[in-house]
Design a protein around this motif. Structure first.
Motif, PDB file in Angstrom:
ATOM      1  N   ASP A  92       1.451  15.451  -0.129  1.00 32.46           N
ATOM      2  CA  ASP A  92       0.135  15.677  -0.739  1.00 32.46           C
ATOM      3  C   ASP A  92       0.021  14.941  -2.067  1.00 32.46           C
ATOM      4  OD1 ASP A  92      -0.501  17.449   1.337  1.00 32.46           O
ATOM      5  OD2 ASP A  92       0.338  19.161   0.240  1.00 32.46           O
ATOM      6  N   VAL A  93       1.079  15.024  -2.865  1.00 33.14           N
ATOM      7  CA  VAL A  93       1.077  14.381  -4.183  1.00 33.14           C
ATOM      8  C   VAL A  93       0.909  12.875  -4.053  1.00 33.14           C
ATOM      9  CG1 VAL A  93       2.488  13.877  -6.209  1.00 33.14           C
ATOM     10  CG2 VAL A  93       2.442  16.199  -5.270  1.00 33.14           C
ATOM     11  N   LEU A  94       1.687  12.275  -3.156  1.00 32.68           N
ATOM     12  CA  LEU A  94       1.650  10.818  -3.006  1.00 32.68           C
ATOM     13  C   LEU A  94       0.327  10.347  -2.415  1.00 32.68           C
ATOM     14  CD1 LEU A  94       5.294  10.194  -1.742  1.00 32.68           C
ATOM     15  CD2 LEU A  94       4.369   9.804  -4.028  1.00 32.68           C
ATOM     16  N   ASN A  95      -0.176  11.058  -1.416  1.00 32.43           N
ATOM     17  CA  ASN A  95      -1.467  10.665  -0.834  1.00 32.43           C
ATOM     18  C   ASN A  95      -2.605  10.850  -1.829  1.00 32.43           C
ATOM     19  OD1 ASN A  95      -0.778   9.717   1.728  1.00 32.43           O
ATOM     20  ND2 ASN A  95      -0.638  11.798   2.558  1.00 32.43           N
ATOM     21  N   SER A  96      -2.492  11.870  -2.677  1.00 28.73           N
ATOM     22  CA  SER A  96      -3.533  12.116  -3.679  1.00 28.73           C
ATOM     23  C   SER A  96      -3.620  10.959  -4.667  1.00 28.73           C
ATOM     24  CB  SER A  96      -3.234  13.421  -4.422  1.00 28.73           C
ATOM     25  OG  SER A  96      -4.168  13.635  -5.459  1.00 28.73           O
ATOM     26  N   ILE A  97      -2.467  10.485  -5.152  1.00 22.90           N
ATOM     27  CA  ILE A  97      -2.518   9.383  -6.111  1.00 22.90           C
ATOM     28  C   ILE A  97      -2.944   8.090  -5.423  1.00 22.90           C
ATOM     29  CG2 ILE A  97      -0.051   8.844  -5.884  1.00 22.90           C
ATOM     30  CD1 ILE A  97      -2.331   8.460  -9.004  1.00 22.90           C
ATOM     31  N   CYS A  98      -2.564   7.915  -4.151  1.00 21.79           N
ATOM     32  CA  CYS A  98      -3.008   6.726  -3.409  1.00 21.79           C
ATOM     33  C   CYS A  98      -4.534   6.719  -3.269  1.00 21.79           C
ATOM     34  CB  CYS A  98      -2.353   6.679  -2.030  1.00 21.79           C
ATOM     35  SG  CYS A  98      -0.594   6.252  -2.065  1.00 21.79           S
ATOM     36  N   ASP A  99      -5.096   7.865  -2.891  1.00 23.59           N
ATOM     37  CA  ASP A  99      -6.551   7.966  -2.741  1.00 23.59           C
ATOM     38  C   ASP A  99      -7.250   7.718  -4.077  1.00 23.59           C
ATOM     39  OD1 ASP A  99      -6.217   8.563  -0.085  1.00 23.59           O
ATOM     40  OD2 ASP A  99      -6.412  10.739  -0.356  1.00 23.59           O
ATOM     41  N   LYS A 100      -6.667   8.257  -5.148  1.00 30.41           N
ATOM     42  CA  LYS A 100      -7.247   8.091  -6.478  1.00 30.41           C
ATOM     43  C   LYS A 100      -7.253   6.620  -6.887  1.00 30.41           C
ATOM     44  CE  LYS A 100      -6.415   9.547 -11.289  1.00 30.41           C
ATOM     45  NZ  LYS A 100      -5.572  10.427 -12.137  1.00 30.41           N
ATOM     46  N   LEU A 101      -6.149   5.929  -6.655  1.00 29.85           N
ATOM     47  CA  LEU A 101      -6.054   4.523  -7.031  1.00 29.85           C
ATOM     48  C   LEU A 101      -7.032   3.660  -6.238  1.00 29.85           C
ATOM     49  CD1 LEU A 101      -2.190   4.137  -7.420  1.00 29.85           C
ATOM     50  CD2 LEU A 101      -3.908   4.096  -9.245  1.00 29.85           C
ATOM     51  N   ILE A 102      -7.181   3.968  -4.964  1.00 31.82           N
ATOM     52  CA  ILE A 102      -8.125   3.216  -4.132  1.00 31.82           C
ATOM     53  C   ILE A 102      -9.551   3.426  -4.631  1.00 31.82           C
ATOM     54  CG2 ILE A 102      -9.145   3.082  -1.817  1.00 31.82           C
ATOM     55  CD1 ILE A 102      -6.303   3.716  -0.733  1.00 31.82           C
TER      56      ILE A 102
END
Length: 267
Positions: A92-102
């Motif tokens: 969840d943490v990693l996907n959250s930051i990926c979505d945020k960066l995109i």
């Protein structure tokens, strides 16, 4: 006894998986690791962050690598605790930051055009407001040290166009604030200094100096820390020289100490 996880592959994903496995083992079997909470780790994480900062300022690459590992461990530790309460896990943490960066980089992942890094910063702040932030300054942590906080406040205000046009204007503001600060200590009628007002004027002066530093691309936190280190090095030289001469600093005059201080400046 847990099986030591081998180095399965030289890839980032393999190394990260190894760390996750070790974290699982520690949380299950180590008395200290089992007791830790988000709150108990917090001050340790802050300490590790400062240690990384020290290593960066020293330019010590092996130490930087070590401190990055320590911080990575803390991040994994927090995610592990979150998974135990079913609030979030490392995925969840990693996907959250990926979505945020995109989402925050439409000039990379969409059709937004930018000319330079300032456009990127402006877009970033505008997107944050669209995401629900009520204020551009809302993302500045309240517990940041005041010097760092001042820099971040000014950077964020600049991101939405609230800024001086040229550095000459900023320097004029520095001089204005300096005069206002000096005025608090040069009362002609001999009245007592208003300590609260003097403190306020000193804060204004510092804020304007930090603003000017930003205009000439100087990080005030780094600059002050380098001066701190320089002072420590020179002062310790002074102490060493005093000991070599069988003296204690409190026994020496300022003129005597200045001799060694000036030597230290020339090293």
């Amino acid at each position: 006894m847990a099986i030591i996880p081998p180095i399965s592959s030289p890839t980032p994903s393999g190394a990260f998986e190894r760390l996750l496995t070790i974290m699982d083992d520690l949380r299950l079997n180590c008395p200290w690791d089992k007791k830790q909470t988000l709150e108990s780790l917090r001050h340790l994480t802050i300490e590790e962050t400062y240690e990384l900062s020290d290593a960066i300022l020293s330019g010590d690459m092996p130490e930087i690598k070590k401190e990055l590992g320590d911080i990575m461990l803390h991040l994994v530790f927090y995610a592990k605790i979150g998974s135990e309460t079913n609030d979030f896990n490392i995925t969840d943490v990693l996907n959250s930051i990926c979505d945020k960066l995109i989402n925050r980089h439409p000039h990379i992942y969409s059709d937004t055009h930018v000319n330079d890094e300032n456009d990127v910063k402006r877009n970033w702040e505008q997107i944050k407001l669209k995401e629900g932030n009520r204020s551009v300054l809302g993302g500045v942590p309240a517990s940041l040290p005041a010097l760092v906080k001042a820099s971040r406040i000014q950077e964020k205000a600049r991101g939405v166009g609230f800024d001086w046009e040229e550095k000459g204007q900023v320097w004029a503001k520095v001089e204005e604030e300096l005069q206002e600060f000096k005025a608090e200590f040069n009362t002609e009628d001999g009245s007592a200094i208003d300590q609260e007002k003097a403190e306020s004027e000193f804060g204004d002066l510092l804020f304007s100096l930090i603003n000017y530093a930003r205009f000439i691309n100087i990080n005030p936190e780094d600059a002050l820390e380098k001066t701190n280190r320089k002072f420590i090095k020179r002062f310790q030289y002074l102490e060493d020289k005093a000991r070599e001469n069988g003296r204690q600093l409190h026994e020496m005059s300022l003129a005597e100490m200045d001799v060694f201080w000036n030597e230290a400046k020339n090293l």
